[in-house]
Design an enzyme around this catalytic site. Structure first.
Site, PDB file in Angstrom:
ATOM      1  N   SER A  79      53.637 -52.812 -58.855  1.00 37.79           N
ATOM      2  CA  SER A  79      52.212 -53.035 -58.626  1.00 37.79           C
ATOM      3  C   SER A  79      51.852 -52.637 -57.212  1.00 37.79           C
ATOM      4  O   SER A  79      52.663 -52.791 -56.295  1.00 37.79           O
ATOM      5  CB  SER A  79      51.886 -54.518 -58.838  1.00 37.79           C
ATOM      6  OG  SER A  79      50.585 -54.821 -58.398  1.00 37.79           O
ATOM      7  N   TYR A 125      53.181 -63.327 -57.261  1.00 35.78           N
ATOM      8  CA  TYR A 125      53.236 -62.143 -58.132  1.00 35.78           C
ATOM      9  C   TYR A 125      53.780 -60.941 -57.365  1.00 35.78           C
ATOM     10  O   TYR A 125      54.727 -60.270 -57.812  1.00 35.78           O
ATOM     11  CB  TYR A 125      51.829 -61.865 -58.660  1.00 35.78           C
ATOM     12  CG  TYR A 125      51.673 -60.565 -59.408  1.00 35.78           C
ATOM     13  CD1 TYR A 125      52.040 -60.479 -60.742  1.00 35.78           C
ATOM     14  CD2 TYR A 125      51.129 -59.440 -58.796  1.00 35.78           C
ATOM     15  CE1 TYR A 125      51.875 -59.287 -61.446  1.00 35.78           C
ATOM     16  CE2 TYR A 125      50.965 -58.258 -59.484  1.00 35.78           C
ATOM     17  CZ  TYR A 125      51.345 -58.188 -60.810  1.00 35.78           C
ATOM     18  OH  TYR A 125      51.183 -57.013 -61.490  1.00 35.78           O
TER      19      TYR A 125
END
Length: 190
Positions: free
Chosen positions: A142, A157
């Site tokens: 990501s 995350y």
């Protein structure tokens, strides 16, 4: 024939990756966790375009199921393509959730760990004997793990996605003797 396993291919990025892999002429074994209907749609899209795909259930957060999953992959390879190995693995399954650092629970942190880092680590390990020499592994990371993607509320995350990037580097080094290419991609918000 080239055969690729795409983890988490019932919606979004995984579905698009599975369809693209099939458009390039490869057979696809795709996985889903709760979204069986989405997996069926992915298989239908691939078959409508003339490709071959099989959908298998997998909870990437439950590593105790990985030996049985490897057996299911082996059976799908044999039954569908009369093959014994895969050409590639796309570790795409995951989930995102915003949680400010001070509000992140141990339970949420553990869930991120199991799904985003531990799952891909141990699943790749379980499937490695099925990946042919010269194959490829792609890990979906990501942009939140990159300096350019820093945004408040994603410390847990992004930490796991950052760990996946580091894992990618080590796998690339360790698997180079088998000419297995390992890369990560870091898409933006989806």
């Amino acid at each position: 024939m080239s055969i690729v396993v795409v983890i988490g291919a019932s919606p979004g990025i995984g579905q698009a990756a599975a369809v693209r892999v099939a458009q390039n002429g490869a057979g696809v074994i795709l996985t889903y966790n709760k979204n069986r209907e989405g997996a069926a749609q992915t298989v239908a899209r691939i078959k409508d375009a003339g490709g071959t795909a099989v959908a298998l259930p997998l909870d990437i957060g439950r590593s105790d199921t990985f030996p049985a999953f490897r057996e299911a992959v082996t059976a799908a390879l044999s039954d569908t393509w009369d093959a014994q190995t895969i050409t590639g693995l796309v570790n795409n399954a995951g989930f995102g959730q915003m949680s400010m650092f001070e509000d992140t629970t141990e339970e949420l942190l553990d869930q991120f760990y199991r799904v985003i880092l531990k799952g891909p680590y141990l699943l790749t390990q379980a499937l490695l004997p099925l990946i042919g020499d010269g194959g490829a592994i792609v890990n979906t990371s990501s942009n939140s793990a990159l300096a350019s993607g820093l945004e408040a509320g994603y410390s847990a995350y992004a930490s796991m996605k950052g760990g996946l990037i580091v894992l990618t580097r080590y796998l690339a080094k360790e698997l180079s003797a088998r000419r297995i290419r390992v890369n990560s991609v870091a898409p933006g918000p989806t």
